[in-house]
Design a protein around this motif. Structure first.
Motif, PDB file in Angstrom:
ATOM      1  N   TRP A  34       0.839  -1.205   0.000  1.00  0.00           N
ATOM      2  CA  TRP A  34       0.000   0.000   0.000  1.00  0.00           C
ATOM      3  C   TRP A  34       0.870   1.249   0.000  1.00  0.00           C
ATOM      4  O   TRP A  34       0.655   2.165  -0.799  1.00  0.00           O
ATOM      5  N   SER A  35       1.854   1.292   0.866  1.00  0.00           N
ATOM      6  CA  SER A  35       2.727   2.453   0.958  1.00  0.00           C
ATOM      7  C   SER A  35       3.443   2.717  -0.364  1.00  0.00           C
ATOM      8  O   SER A  35       3.648   3.868  -0.752  1.00  0.00           O
ATOM      9  N   ALA A  36       3.795   1.659  -1.083  1.00  0.00           N
ATOM     10  CA  ALA A  36       4.515   1.794  -2.347  1.00  0.00           C
ATOM     11  C   ALA A  36       3.592   2.047  -3.529  1.00  0.00           C
ATOM     12  O   ALA A  36       4.071   2.187  -4.665  1.00  0.00           O
ATOM     13  N   GLY A  37       2.273   2.093  -3.305  1.00  0.00           N
ATOM     14  CA  GLY A  37       1.344   2.346  -4.397  1.00  0.00           C
ATOM     15  C   GLY A  37       1.065   1.145  -5.272  1.00  0.00           C
ATOM     16  O   GLY A  37       0.497   1.296  -6.362  1.00  0.00           O
ATOM     17  N   ARG A  38       1.417  -0.041  -4.803  1.00  0.00           N
ATOM     18  CA  ARG A  38       1.153  -1.270  -5.580  1.00  0.00           C
ATOM     19  C   ARG A  38      -0.222  -1.793  -5.157  1.00  0.00           C
ATOM     20  O   ARG A  38      -0.347  -2.709  -4.333  1.00  0.00           O
ATOM     21  N   ILE A  39      -1.252  -1.204  -5.718  1.00  0.00           N
ATOM     22  CA  ILE A  39      -2.610  -1.394  -5.205  1.00  0.00           C
ATOM     23  C   ILE A  39      -3.126  -2.811  -5.462  1.00  0.00           C
ATOM     24  O   ILE A  39      -3.744  -3.419  -4.573  1.00  0.00           O
ATOM     25  N   GLU A  40      -2.908  -3.335  -6.641  1.00  0.00           N
ATOM     26  CA  GLU A  40      -3.400  -4.695  -6.929  1.00  0.00           C
ATOM     27  C   GLU A  40      -2.716  -5.714  -6.029  1.00  0.00           C
ATOM     28  O   GLU A  40      -3.365  -6.614  -5.487  1.00  0.00           O
ATOM     29  N   GLU A  41      -1.417  -5.573  -5.848  1.00  0.00           N
ATOM     30  CA  GLU A  41      -0.684  -6.474  -4.957  1.00  0.00           C
ATOM     31  C   GLU A  41      -1.172  -6.319  -3.524  1.00  0.00           C
ATOM     32  O   GLU A  41      -1.340  -7.317  -2.802  1.00  0.00           O
ATOM     33  N   CYS A  42      -1.423  -5.082  -3.118  1.00  0.00           N
ATOM     34  CA  CYS A  42      -1.914  -4.830  -1.764  1.00  0.00           C
ATOM     35  C   CYS A  42      -3.246  -5.520  -1.542  1.00  0.00           C
ATOM     36  O   CYS A  42      -3.469  -6.132  -0.487  1.00  0.00           O
ATOM     37  N   ALA A  43      -4.165  -5.445  -2.523  1.00  0.00           N
ATOM     38  CA  ALA A  43      -5.475  -6.078  -2.371  1.00  0.00           C
ATOM     39  C   ALA A  43      -5.333  -7.590  -2.205  1.00  0.00           C
ATOM     40  O   ALA A  43      -6.006  -8.200  -1.364  1.00  0.00           O
ATOM     41  N   ARG A  44      -4.445  -8.194  -2.996  1.00  0.00           N
ATOM     42  CA  ARG A  44      -4.250  -9.642  -2.896  1.00  0.00           C
ATOM     43  C   ARG A  44      -3.676 -10.025  -1.534  1.00  0.00           C
ATOM     44  O   ARG A  44      -4.160 -10.964  -0.876  1.00  0.00           O
ATOM     45  N   LEU A  45      -2.662  -9.291  -1.083  1.00  0.00           N
ATOM     46  CA  LEU A  45      -2.035  -9.601   0.197  1.00  0.00           C
ATOM     47  C   LEU A  45      -2.972  -9.316   1.370  1.00  0.00           C
ATOM     48  O   LEU A  45      -2.988 -10.068   2.355  1.00  0.00           O
ATOM     49  N   ALA A  46      -3.753  -8.250   1.256  1.00  0.00           N
ATOM     50  CA  ALA A  46      -4.698  -7.923   2.336  1.00  0.00           C
ATOM     51  C   ALA A  46      -5.741  -9.020   2.489  1.00  0.00           C
ATOM     52  O   ALA A  46      -6.167  -9.342   3.611  1.00  0.00           O
ATOM     53  N   ALA A  47      -6.164  -9.608   1.374  1.00  0.00           N
ATOM     54  CA  ALA A  47      -7.120 -10.720   1.451  1.00  0.00           C
ATOM     55  C   ALA A  47      -6.487 -11.917   2.147  1.00  0.00           C
ATOM     56  O   ALA A  47      -7.131 -12.588   2.968  1.00  0.00           O
TER      57      ALA A  47
END
Length: 373
Positions: free
Chosen positions: A13-26
């Motif tokens: 999230w901090s790095a702006g990698r939104i798609e990766e963040c969504a996958r990891l957050a799930a």
């Protein structure tokens, strides 16, 4: 007390990698980040449903949740969410709902103005006054100075402080009764009124909050703005670049410099800084960032002693790249847009880069489409 390192999802999230963040957050079960990644991708109903069912009553989510309701044109729900802390601009929008009528494609030619080569302007009828409206993706709906607002009969109330560029100033808010854009007609358009818009800067800005009500194409090479009804056309052919939206109008997208492709740019076409190039001619800065931000791009400290520099490497937005741009150095150590909800912003990308294309801003698919002319 020993602090735990941020999770992989929070680092993404901090790095702006939104798609990766969504996958990891799930995977991590981080409901807060799942709400945020929904909202910045324009999945407002999904994000709000997750917020409600997850009982996430976090103060840190107040701003993005409020703006999600506003993006859905449910101003009452936004005010209800804020309860007793309803700001003046939302109170006015609740009392005077905006309406839009556009049945077919509208073509608005760019008009002459000293700033037009750097900040294109179209003509519109605003409260019965024929006016030039400068396109600025760093702006909200309409933005103008206090004297102009008075001349146009726009009543206003104080509304805290706002930034114009790097300057913070008292702001007021009001409502324009009518805006006619040559076939696209709007009523009750919100107006931000800034005391800094005087003298040479006494212009009217039309920003992202207004543009997103259409399927707009800013075609600088052809010299016009196209406004189509949202959802009325299939995506044009061209290079597609995903973008994200924080709060009401802050668009950001992944870019790069040189070999690096991991920068997050605030896409703000309204940056007008004219700086001397190596040939002595004035050039519009393509980016604005602090020295520390430029250092993170890999630019040597020795190249950052002045007010600007010529890019030694190509500048990128998605797969697009352009060499030879002028980069402006912010005089302050920090800038107002250095973080969007914890997302690190590495710099501001301006019209100097965008002007080489016809670019369509699709707020249904949350992607730009760029075409060379």
């Amino acid at each position: 007390m020993r602090l735990l390192p941020p999770s992989p999802a929070r680092r993404a999230w901090s790095a702006g990698r939104i798609e990766e963040c969504a996958r990891l957050a799930a995977e991590e079960g981080d409901e807060r980040l799942l709400v945020l990644t929904d909202l910045v991708r324009g999945r407002y109903e999904q994000g709000l449903a997750r917020y409600e069912t997850g009982a996430l009553r976090l103060r840190a989510l107040d701003e993005p949740v409020t703006h999600a309701w506003l993006h859905l044109d449910q101003v009452d729900r936004a005010c209800e969410h804020l309860r007793r802390r309803v700001p003046p601009d939302l109170a006015l929008r609740r009392e005077h709902p905006m309406t839009i009528e556009v049945a077919e494609l509208v073509t608005l030619p760019f008009r002459d103005h000293p700033l037009a080569p750097y900040l294109p302007a179209v003509e519109g009828d605003l409260n019965g006054h024929r006016s030039l409206l400068h396109l600025d993706t760093g702006g909200t709906f309409l933005v103008m100075g206090a004297e102009r607002a008075t001349r146009m009969g726009i009543e206003s109330v104080p509304n805290g402080r706002r930034h114009q560029g790097l300057t913070s100033a008292p702001a007021r808010t009001g409502i324009a009764r009518e805006l006619d854009l040559g076939g696209a007609r709007l009523t009750n358009v919100p107006v931000d009124i800034l005391s800094t818009l005087t003298g040479p800067q006494d212009i009217v800005i039309m920003g992202t909050s207004l543009l997103r009500r259409f399927l707009p194409t800013i075609d600088t090479p052809a010299g016009h703005l196209l406004l189509a009804p949202r959802g009325a056309a299939s995506p044009p052919q061209g290079v597609r670049v995903p973008f994200y939206l924080w709060a009401d109008h802050y668009m950001f997208a992944t870019g790069g410099y040189g070999e690096g492709r991991d920068l997050t740019f605030f896409v703000d076409s309204g940056l007008v800084q004219l700086l001397p190039g190596e040939d002595g001619e004035l050039r519009q800065a393509a980016t604005l960032a602090t020295r520390a931000q430029y250092r993170s791009w890999g630019i040597p400290r020795a190249d950052l002693t002045g007010t600007h520099l010529r890019a030694a490497q190509p500048l990128r937005l998605g797969p697009l790249e352009q060499p030879g741009h002028t980069l402006s150095i912010a005089p302050a150590r920090t800038v107002p847009w250095s973080s969007f909800g914890g997302i690190r912003i590495d710099g501001l990308l301006s019209q100097a880069f965008l002007a080489q294309y016809a670019w369509t801003l699709d707020f249904d698919r949350f992607e730009y489409t760029f075409r060379h002319r």
